[in-house]
Design a protein around this motif. Structure first.
Motif, PDB file in Angstrom:
ATOM      1  N   LYS A 120       0.849  -1.179   0.000  1.00 34.72           N
ATOM      2  CA  LYS A 120       0.000   0.000   0.000  1.00 34.72           C
ATOM      3  C   LYS A 120       0.897   1.245   0.000  1.00 34.72           C
ATOM      4  CE  LYS A 120      -3.651  -2.408   2.531  1.00 34.72           C
ATOM      5  NZ  LYS A 120      -4.525  -2.418   3.730  1.00 34.72           N
ATOM      6  N   ARG A 134       2.888  -1.100   4.911  1.00 33.97           N
ATOM      7  CA  ARG A 134       1.663  -1.902   4.898  1.00 33.97           C
ATOM      8  C   ARG A 134       1.551  -2.677   3.588  1.00 33.97           C
ATOM      9  NH1 ARG A 134      -1.224   0.292   9.160  1.00 33.97           N
ATOM     10  NH2 ARG A 134      -0.562   2.397   9.735  1.00 33.97           N
ATOM     11  N   SER A 135       1.080  -3.916   3.700  1.00 36.97           N
ATOM     12  CA  SER A 135       0.930  -4.728   2.499  1.00 36.97           C
ATOM     13  C   SER A 135      -0.189  -5.738   2.674  1.00 36.97           C
ATOM     14  CB  SER A 135       2.247  -5.459   2.181  1.00 36.97           C
ATOM     15  OG  SER A 135       2.525  -6.444   3.157  1.00 36.97           O
ATOM     16  N   GLU A 136      -0.541  -6.370   1.560  1.00 39.37           N
ATOM     17  CA  GLU A 136      -1.507  -7.464   1.559  1.00 39.37           C
ATOM     18  C   GLU A 136      -0.901  -8.658   0.844  1.00 39.37           C
ATOM     19  OE1 GLU A 136      -5.944  -5.394   1.530  1.00 39.37           O
ATOM     20  OE2 GLU A 136      -5.121  -6.313  -0.297  1.00 39.37           O
ATOM     21  N   GLN A 145      -3.631  -9.269   5.737  1.00 39.21           N
ATOM     22  CA  GLN A 145      -2.902  -8.063   6.115  1.00 39.21           C
ATOM     23  C   GLN A 145      -1.517  -8.431   6.636  1.00 39.21           C
ATOM     24  OE1 GLN A 145      -4.769  -5.900   9.295  1.00 39.21           O
ATOM     25  NE2 GLN A 145      -3.055  -4.491   9.557  1.00 39.21           N
ATOM     26  N   ASP A 147       1.837  -6.052   7.899  1.00 43.21           N
ATOM     27  CA  ASP A 147       2.478  -4.751   8.074  1.00 43.21           C
ATOM     28  C   ASP A 147       3.802  -4.914   8.806  1.00 43.21           C
ATOM     29  OD1 ASP A 147       0.148  -3.689   6.996  1.00 43.21           O
ATOM     30  OD2 ASP A 147      -0.741  -3.336   8.971  1.00 43.21           O
TER      31      ASP A 147
END
Length: 202
Positions: A120, A134-136, A145, A147
């Motif tokens: 993100k 932050r990432s997915e 999620q 992070d």
């Protein structure tokens, strides 16, 4: 891949284009991507690694762990008991916690398959010294999620906590470690960490 396997793999995965340059230093999101991709590519290039836990642990230890602030992570996980520990105990706690995480990462590497990680936008300024990347993780099922908390040090950006599905790693361990110290003392926690990092029951 089942959800529980995705959760096990999360700390090892990163694949996205960094959002911002960070002055003359490597951006924190770029660091996460570069280091994780390096580890994964090394593993994927040599399928025989899947049967050699010792080599995998060596790769994780040399490529990934230098970018983690184990002193801060261990102190935060041990919580208020950290100040009660002697310098020798603190060193043993840090060594045991690091060994446990190395083994956990190494074990997860044996199951890495077809996951995509999307970052993100990084909400930070170039002057910030602490950030959250932050990432997915996208695979089968709902996105997961993932992070990272990082801090800027004289040696570059260092990871000091991970968030999976809204739960921060350090907070989770803090509760476990507090119970262990209450029951067995600081030396008891040291022994438990040694056992777990060696693959023995706590």
């Amino acid at each position: 891949m089942q959800r529980r396997h995705l959760l096990k793999l999360l700390p090892l995965c990163a694949a996205a284009t960094p959002w911002m340059a960070w002055a003359n230093d490597e951006a924190p999101d770029a660091l996460v991507k570069r280091v994780s991709t390096d580890v994964l590519n090394t593993f994927k290039a040599d399928p025989s690694l899947a049967n050699d836990m010792g080599r995998i642990m060596g790769i994780v230890d040399s490529k990934l762990m230098p970018h983690v602030n184990f002193n801060r992570m261990t102190a935060s996980a041990v919580g208020r008991h950290w100040r009660q520990a002697t310098p020798e105990q603190q060193a043993q706690l840090q060594e045991g916690f690091k060994a446990l995480l190395v083994r956990t990462y190494a074990g997860a590497l044996t199951e890495v398959k077809n996951l995509t990680v999307v970052f993100k936008p990084l909400r930070a300024q170039a002057t910030d010294t602490e950030v959250v990347v932050r990432s997915e993780v996208r695979g089968r099922g709902e996105p997961i999620q993932l992070d990272y908390r990082l801090e800027k040090t004289p040696q570059g950006w260092k990871i000091y906590d991970l968030n999976v599905l809204g739960v921060w790693l350090v907070e989770t361990y803090r509760g476990q470690f507090a119970q262990e110290i209450t029951a067995k003392g600081i030396d008891g926690l040291i022994t438990t960490l040694r056992n777990r990092s060696a693959g023995r029951p706590g």
